[in-house]
Design a protein around this motif. Structure first.
Motif, mmCIF file in Angstrom:
data_model
loop_
_atom_site.group_PDB
_atom_site.id
_atom_site.type_symbol
_atom_site.label_atom_id
_atom_site.label_comp_id
_atom_site.label_asym_id
_atom_site.label_seq_id
_atom_site.Cartn_x
_atom_site.Cartn_y
_atom_site.Cartn_z
ATOM 1 N N LEU A 12 -2.947 12.131 -0.487
ATOM 2 C CA LEU A 12 -2.538 10.637 -0.038
ATOM 3 C C LEU A 12 -1.164 11.513 0.788
ATOM 4 O O LEU A 12 -0.790 10.253 1.498
ATOM 5 N N GLN A 13 -0.959 12.703 0.681
ATOM 6 C CA GLN A 13 1.058 12.172 2.016
ATOM 7 C C GLN A 13 -0.090 12.417 3.361
ATOM 8 O O GLN A 13 0.539 11.688 4.064
ATOM 9 N N LEU A 70 -3.549 4.941 -5.015
ATOM 10 C CA LEU A 70 -4.107 5.327 -3.493
ATOM 11 C C LEU A 70 -5.338 3.612 -3.566
ATOM 12 O O LEU A 70 -5.810 3.195 -4.493
ATOM 13 N N TYR A 87 -9.391 3.421 1.332
ATOM 14 C CA TYR A 87 -8.371 4.745 2.125
ATOM 15 C C TYR A 87 -8.997 5.360 1.363
ATOM 16 O O TYR A 87 -9.082 7.080 1.683
ATOM 17 N N GLU A 131 0.865 -1.371 0.095
ATOM 18 C CA GLU A 131 0.256 0.239 -0.103
ATOM 19 C C GLU A 131 1.157 1.224 -0.211
ATOM 20 O O GLU A 131 0.525 1.920 -0.862
ATOM 21 N N LEU A 141 0.695 3.932 -2.348
ATOM 22 C CA LEU A 141 0.689 5.864 -3.013
ATOM 23 C C LEU A 141 1.717 5.925 -2.947
ATOM 24 O O LEU A 141 1.587 8.015 -3.647
ATOM 25 N N GLU A 142 3.366 5.424 -3.188
ATOM 26 C CA GLU A 142 4.316 7.187 -2.852
ATOM 27 C C GLU A 142 3.878 6.827 -5.050
ATOM 28 O O GLU A 142 5.048 8.178 -5.053
ATOM 29 N N MET A 151 -2.511 10.630 4.049
ATOM 30 C CA MET A 151 -2.553 9.141 4.209
ATOM 31 C C MET A 151 -1.389 7.835 4.104
ATOM 32 O O MET A 151 -1.193 7.193 5.090
ATOM 33 N N ILE A 152 -0.244 9.442 3.728
ATOM 34 C CA ILE A 152 1.152 7.507 3.582
ATOM 35 C C ILE A 152 2.324 7.842 5.650
ATOM 36 O O ILE A 152 2.119 7.075 5.971
ATOM 37 N N ASN A 206 1.179 7.693 -6.395
ATOM 38 C CA ASN A 206 0.430 8.695 -6.308
ATOM 39 C C ASN A 206 -0.945 7.601 -6.665
ATOM 40 O O ASN A 206 -2.149 7.684 -7.277
ATOM 41 N N ALA A 249 -8.644 9.794 2.842
ATOM 42 C CA ALA A 249 -7.182 10.052 2.165
ATOM 43 C C ALA A 249 -8.245 11.471 1.328
ATOM 44 O O ALA A 249 -7.715 12.846 1.574
#
Lengths: 89, 286
Positions: B66-67, B53, B57, B44, B48-49, B69-70, B51, B61
């Motif tokens: 997204l950041q 998702l 989430y 996951e 996410l890294e 969520m990370i 972009n 998110a």
């Protein structure tokens, strides 16, 4: 003369949120609150007449039990907050 | 075909666009984890890294970005006490996607817990709360790594058990343990999210390494002698408010209750924020 704030639900008992109460110590302030509002606020002091451990009494944002307890000094314009002690989760 | 190319093709083939966001549904995330030979959480984070998702989430998110969520997925959170408030905190953290959750509770469920403890269903009576909640977290979100101990966290073990955590959440039921844990958090420089309940009232606040708000309020002499009610409504609100603080701290958004105590009574709808960050400040909100 302390400026006393009653936090819910105690404001419902006293019928007011803010109050001016006489006393040179927090213990005397509590005694005078009991004199003014009667048995419904008797919980402020325990059976021995000391500050109750089941309620939070703040003197200028410090718990009275973390200071000198009953004998914690109260001056003119000292702020007292009385709120429930919530121990559960 | 190399593994990188295979993964690239698989993600591109499997991803869909939802409201302008590239998302990958759970089945595809699990398949990808196998291809990458990584855990669900690692997979996951990998997505996410880039972009992309994980679809589970999307509701969070859209709020945190997204950041955010990370940050949540990379966070490590200890929940001390898994009963009423602690059980709902577990539930919320799992659904948020807190990446690593550590649970402590030496207690077992009993019948009187059914009214408010989410893990307490009839068949779980007698079972350890930490273990039941760990299983529930895994059932909700396999991306979360969960560790548990069916023991009460004791003073000599605070440093070893809690070091490395981003946040510690208080769901213990006595002030002595709260003060001990709060002191340990200060030594470890970890934020401590306090919560406590009684009847229809809730107290929530955040103790940071630079404030002593719990120690300023409570004494080791405070007791639980006054038996108060613990309806589920109060329990859930307290958990939600504590986890809201967690989101703010981890995602670095909003205004934290650092140095403040929030008092809420749902019966009267009274909400008061008391400032303990400066003992001489008597203005504005109390």
């Amino acid at each position: 003369m302390a400026k006393v704030r009653y936090v819910s639900p105690y404001d419902k008992i006293t019928g007011t949120t803010w109050d001016d109460i006489e006393g040179n110590t927090i213990g005397e302030v509590c005694q005078n609150i009991i004199l003014k509002y009667g048995d419904e606020v008797a919980f402020l002091l325990d059976d021995k007449g000391d500050l109750s451990k089941d309620v939070v009494i703040l003197v200028d944002r410090r718990g009275a039990l973390t200071l000198d307890g009953f004998h914690t000094a109260v001056k003119n314009d000292t702020e007292v907050i009385i709120m429930e002690y919530l121990g559960w989760a | 075909m190399g593994i990188e190319r295979e993964v690239f093709d698989y993600v591109n083939k499997s991803k869909t666009n939802v409201d302008g966001m590239n998302v990958l549904k759970m089945e595809s995330v699990h398949e990808l984890a196998k291809k990458l030979n990584k855990s669900i959480k690692q997979t996951e984070l990998y997505l996410l890294e880039q972009n992309i998702l994980p679809y589970r989430y999307i509701g969070t998110a859209k709020f945190t970005g997204l950041q955010g969520m990370i940050r949540l997925l990379k966070s490590r959170v200890a929940i001390i006490g898994c009963g009423g408030v602690g059980g709902f905190i577990c539930e919320l953290c799992a659904r948020l996607g807190v990446g690593e959750i550590i649970l402590f509770d030496g207690d077992v469920y009993e019948e009187s817990n059914i009214n408010r403890q989410i893990g307490c269903i009839e068949k779980n009576i007698g079972k350890y709360k930490a273990e039941v909640m760990a299983d529930r977290i895994k059932d909700i979100n396999s991306g979360v790594e969960v560790f548990y101990k069916n023991t009460y966290l004791q003073k000599p073990h605070f440093t070893t058990e809690l070091s490395g955590c981003d946040v510690i959440i208080d769901s213990v039921d006595n002030i002595q343990d709260r003060l001990n844990i709060s002191n340990a958090c200060k030594e470890l420089m970890i934020p401590f999210i306090h919560g406590s309940i009684g009847n229809s009232s809730i107290h929530v606040g955040v103790s940071m390494p630079d404030n002593n708000f719990l120690e300023n309020i409570y004494s080791y002499n405070n007791t639980n002698n006054k038996l108060m009610g613990s309806p589920v409504t109060t329990v859930m609100i307290c958990a939600a408010l504590q986890v809201a603080e967690l989101v703010k701290i981890i995602c670095e958004i909003g205004e934290s209750l650092s140095g403040y105590l929030l008092h809420y009574n749902w019966l009267s709808n009274d909400l008061i924020k008391i400032d303990f960050s400066n003992n001489n400040d008597k203005g504005g909100q109390i």
